[in-house]
Design an enzyme around this catalytic site. Structure first.
Site, PDB file in Angstrom:
ATOM      1  N   GLY A 114      71.244  19.028 130.197  1.00  0.00           N
ATOM      2  CA  GLY A 114      72.132  18.097 130.842  1.00  0.00           C
ATOM      3  C   GLY A 114      71.968  18.300 132.191  1.00  0.00           C
ATOM      4  O   GLY A 114      70.885  18.750 132.923  1.00  0.00           O
ATOM      5  N   THR A 137      73.937  15.628 126.664  1.00  0.00           N
ATOM      6  CA  THR A 137      75.078  16.326 126.581  1.00  0.00           C
ATOM      7  C   THR A 137      76.053  15.751 125.747  1.00  0.00           C
ATOM      8  O   THR A 137      75.627  14.167 125.792  1.00  0.00           O
ATOM      9  CB  THR A 137      75.570  16.507 128.117  1.00  0.00           C
ATOM     10  OG1 THR A 137      76.744  16.891 128.101  1.00  0.00           O
ATOM     11  CG2 THR A 137      75.306  15.355 128.976  1.00  0.00           C
ATOM     12  N   ASP A 139      79.044  15.227 126.858  1.00  0.00           N
ATOM     13  CA  ASP A 139      79.942  14.844 128.119  1.00  0.00           C
ATOM     14  C   ASP A 139      79.282  13.481 128.653  1.00  0.00           C
ATOM     15  O   ASP A 139      80.509  12.990 129.132  1.00  0.00           O
ATOM     16  CB  ASP A 139      79.890  15.881 129.215  1.00  0.00           C
ATOM     17  CG  ASP A 139      80.277  17.356 128.795  1.00  0.00           C
ATOM     18  OD1 ASP A 139      80.663  17.564 127.738  1.00  0.00           O
ATOM     19  OD2 ASP A 139      79.889  18.143 129.552  1.00  0.00           O
ATOM     20  N   GLN A 285      83.350  19.485 118.379  1.00  0.00           N
ATOM     21  CA  GLN A 285      82.914  18.480 119.060  1.00  0.00           C
ATOM     22  C   GLN A 285      81.267  18.471 119.280  1.00  0.00           C
ATOM     23  O   GLN A 285      80.717  17.424 119.377  1.00  0.00           O
ATOM     24  CB  GLN A 285      83.637  17.790 120.465  1.00  0.00           C
ATOM     25  CG  GLN A 285      85.156  17.391 120.198  1.00  0.00           C
ATOM     26  CD  GLN A 285      85.805  17.630 121.566  1.00  0.00           C
ATOM     27  OE1 GLN A 285      85.934  16.774 122.498  1.00  0.00           O
ATOM     28  NE2 GLN A 285      86.184  18.788 121.797  1.00  0.00           N
TER      29      GLN A 285
HETATM   30  N1  LIG Z   1      67.481  26.527 130.294  1.00  0.00           N
HETATM   31  C1  LIG Z   1      68.618  27.280 130.857  1.00  0.00           C
HETATM   32  N2  LIG Z   1      68.631  28.490 130.797  1.00  0.00           N
HETATM   33  C2  LIG Z   1      69.473  29.157 131.318  1.00  0.00           C
HETATM   34  N3  LIG Z   1      70.618  28.513 131.808  1.00  0.00           N
HETATM   35  C3  LIG Z   1      71.073  27.036 131.734  1.00  0.00           C
HETATM   36  C4  LIG Z   1      69.692  26.500 131.195  1.00  0.00           C
HETATM   37  N4  LIG Z   1      70.068  25.207 131.392  1.00  0.00           N
HETATM   38  C5  LIG Z   1      71.283  25.136 131.748  1.00  0.00           C
HETATM   39  N5  LIG Z   1      71.678  26.339 132.172  1.00  0.00           N
HETATM   40  C6  LIG Z   1      72.879  26.764 132.783  1.00  0.00           C
HETATM   41  O1  LIG Z   1      74.090  26.466 131.909  1.00  0.00           O
HETATM   42  C7  LIG Z   1      75.205  26.333 132.786  1.00  0.00           C
HETATM   43  C8  LIG Z   1      75.798  24.927 132.295  1.00  0.00           C
HETATM   44  O2  LIG Z   1      75.162  24.127 132.617  1.00  0.00           O
HETATM   45  P1  LIG Z   1      75.355  22.507 132.344  1.00  0.00           P
HETATM   46  O3  LIG Z   1      76.728  22.387 131.758  1.00  0.00           O
HETATM   47  O4  LIG Z   1      74.825  21.747 133.413  1.00  0.00           O
HETATM   48  O5  LIG Z   1      74.273  22.593 131.013  1.00  0.00           O
HETATM   49  P2  LIG Z   1      73.723  21.231 130.848  1.00  0.00           P
HETATM   50  O6  LIG Z   1      72.326  21.526 130.510  1.00  0.00           O
HETATM   51  O7  LIG Z   1      74.136  20.130 131.459  1.00  0.00           O
HETATM   52  O8  LIG Z   1      74.423  21.321 129.157  1.00  0.00           O
HETATM   53  P3  LIG Z   1      76.020  20.728 128.950  1.00  0.00           P
HETATM   54  O9  LIG Z   1      76.595  20.011 130.144  1.00  0.00           O
HETATM   55  O10 LIG Z   1      75.765  19.774 128.078  1.00  0.00           O
HETATM   56  O11 LIG Z   1      76.375  22.076 128.397  1.00  0.00           O
HETATM   57  C9  LIG Z   1      74.798  26.235 134.074  1.00  0.00           C
HETATM   58  O12 LIG Z   1      75.157  27.367 134.874  1.00  0.00           O
HETATM   59  C10 LIG Z   1      73.297  25.950 133.978  1.00  0.00           C
HETATM   60  O13 LIG Z   1      72.721  26.852 134.820  1.00  0.00           O
HETATM   61  O1  LIG Z   2      79.919  26.517 124.966  1.00  0.00           O
HETATM   62  P1  LIG Z   2      81.106  26.660 126.139  1.00  0.00           P
HETATM   63  O2  LIG Z   2      80.398  27.754 127.109  1.00  0.00           O
HETATM   64  O3  LIG Z   2      82.211  27.229 125.746  1.00  0.00           O
HETATM   65  O4  LIG Z   2      81.055  25.383 127.189  1.00  0.00           O
HETATM   66  C1  LIG Z   2      82.003  24.563 126.976  1.00  0.00           C
HETATM   67  C2  LIG Z   2      81.563  23.370 127.824  1.00  0.00           C
HETATM   68  O5  LIG Z   2      80.418  22.743 127.493  1.00  0.00           O
HETATM   69  C3  LIG Z   2      80.350  21.263 126.938  1.00  0.00           C
HETATM   70  O6  LIG Z   2      80.817  21.348 125.649  1.00  0.00           O
HETATM   71  C4  LIG Z   2      79.186  20.718 127.386  1.00  0.00           C
HETATM   72  O7  LIG Z   2      78.896  20.440 128.725  1.00  0.00           O
HETATM   73  C5  LIG Z   2      81.638  20.839 127.889  1.00  0.00           C
HETATM   74  O8  LIG Z   2      82.350  19.859 127.549  1.00  0.00           O
HETATM   75  C6  LIG Z   2      82.621  22.296 128.004  1.00  0.00           C
HETATM   76  O9  LIG Z   2      83.410  22.328 129.089  1.00  0.00           O
HETATM   77 MG   LIG Z   3      76.617  19.763 132.245  1.00  0.00          MG
END
Ligand SMILES: Nc1ncnc2c1ncn2[C@@H]1O[C@H](COP(=O)(O)OP(=O)(O)OP(=O)(O)O)[C@@H](O)[C@H]1O
Ligand SMILES: O=P(O)(O)OC[C@H]1O[C@](O)(CO)[C@@H](O)[C@@H]1O
Ligand SMILES: [Mg+2]
Length: 359
Positions: A114, A137, A139, A285
């Site tokens: 994401g 994602t 989201d 989810q």
């Molecule tokens: N390949 C990776 N290795 C380590 N940390 C990661 C990696 N990809 C994302 N992150 C970290 O995970 C955290 C959550 O990132 P973010 O929520 O933006 O992830 P995302 O890839 O957008 O996926 P999602 O939003 O679905 O969780 C951020 O701090 C980001 O730096």
């Molecule tokens: O798996 P974790 O660290 O609880 O992360 C939860 C977050 O990740 C997501 O599921 C995806 O970005 C968000 O909707 C939620 O806030």
């Molecule tokens: Mg994200």
């Protein structure tokens, strides 16, 4: 040609379908494929690098999760390290990553993730790493693509939960408050709320007023509809108030949103006198297999990513701009913030049917 695949950020249904499609498409071209385990940890010596073959991806298209694991903490550019006195700081380990990729003969990386993973990919591209990204994602908060895979599955899960809450809410004449995911974006709450026929939908893009929320519930009550369903996005906040943060974040982790349903439920009960229950849908989810829509989209993205590598589209993300798949520069994706547009027809349709956004 030798390529590697990484999955980063929170998992999303459809990740395995992307991996399968990318591996099969690459193998058809005679390329070698490696899987970098747990985000980029496998390239930092913190986890493994595994070969991905037609055999290793057999039968995984419909499976939830990711066979190469993922992480949402520990960006290679801000990797958490603990000092002997127990305190944490972060270090930039990206040079190590670049060096290890070179030593393994990795010529290109397909990074599935994401907004956070896209930001990491963009920085790796600036260091000369050849990266193509795939948006993922639940989201739906990634710009440049109409949708991300995982979102449809999450909406369906939330919608089914709303359906089930209706029967118990009606039997008890209660207000049920359902908290759904989405971080700063209200797409899951909006889409599941409208599809599930919720009465109140609260999203981060529209700040709410408790009086308005309670007015809607009491107006229903007055017409004999003595129960109400409120769907609240985890990142929603009252006018002039703050987002609800739950617990402490681990080192290298984003702030954790949560707890808003419980707080709001308490306020609604206090103000309306109606018995109220709150529930957090949470990681259900993200769990389980993808819907047919997500499975197909993920498969298309996986194949398109291999095509983008063949076309040397470094620093680009594959995207759905219906009816076509396109590639767009990651820079362009990151320059935009994708959120629910309050003037969008889904919001307008909801308002026309009497759904309250608490404003
Ligand atoms: N390949 C990776 N290795 C380590 N940390 C990661 C990696 N990809 C994302 N992150 C970290 O995970 C955290 C959550 O990132 P973010 O929520 O933006 O992830 P995302 O890839 O957008 O996926 P999602 O939003 O679905 O969780 C951020 O701090 C980001 O730096
Ligand atoms: O798996 P974790 O660290 O609880 O992360 C939860 C977050 O990740 C997501 O599921 C995806 O970005 C968000 O909707 C939620 O806030
Ligand atoms: Mg994200």
């Amino acid at each position: 040609m030798r390529i590697a695949i990484s999955t980063g950020g929170g998992d999303a249904p459809g990740l395995n379908a992307v991996i399968r499609a990318a591996v099969l498409s690459a193998r058809t071209r005679g390329w070698d494929v490696l899987g970098i385990k747990r985000g980029f940890a496998g390239l930092l010596g913190e986890d493994e690098i595994v070969p991905l073959t037609a055999d290793t991806v057999r039968g995984i298209a419909g499976q939830g999760g990711t066979i190469i694991k993922t992480t949402n903490r520990g960006s290679p550019f801000a990797y958490p390290v603990q000092a002997p006195d127990g305190t944490w700081s972060t270090v930039d380990r990206s040079d190590e990553l670049v060096e290890n990729a070179r030593n393994l003969g990795i010529e290109a990386i397909i990074s599935i993730g994401g907004d956070g993973s896209l930001a990491i990919a963009q920085k790796l591209v600036a260091k000369g790493v050849r990266v193509v990204s795939v948006p993922k994602t639940i989201d739906n908060d990634v710009a440049g693509t109409i949708t991300t895979f995982g979102f449809d599955t999450a909406v369906n899960t939330a919608m089914e939960a709303i359906d089930k809450l209706h029967t118990t809410a009606e039997s008890h004449d209660r207000v049920m408050v359902l908290e759904v995911m989405g971080r700063e974006a209200g797409f899951i709450a909006l889409h599941a709320g409208v599809a599930g026929t919720a009465d109140v939908i609260l999203i981060p893009e529209i700040e709410w007023d408790l009086d308005k929320v309670c007015e809607k519930i009491m107006a229903r009550d007055a017409t004999g509809r003595r129960f109400s369903i409120v769907v609240v996005a985890e990142g929603a906040k009252p006018r002039g108030g703050q987002e609800s943060i739950i617990g402490e974040s681990l080192p290298g982790q984003d702030r954790r949103l949560g707890g808003i349903a419980e707080r709001l439920g308490f306020d609604i009960q206090r103000k309306t006198g109606k018995e109220t229950r709150a529930m957090v849908l949470g990681h259900l989810q993200r769990g389980g297999g993808p819907t047919g829509y997500d499975r197909l989209l993920a498969t298309r993205f996986g194949a398109a990513a291999v095509q983008a590598v063949a076309d040397k589209k470094w620093g680009h993300m594959v995207a759905l701009q219906s009816p076509h798949l396109v590639t767009i520069p990651i820079e362009q994706v990151l320059a935009e913030t994708k959120r629910v547009d309050p003037s969008h027809d889904v919001v307008q349709a909801a308002r026309m049917m009497g759904i309250s956004f608490g404003d």
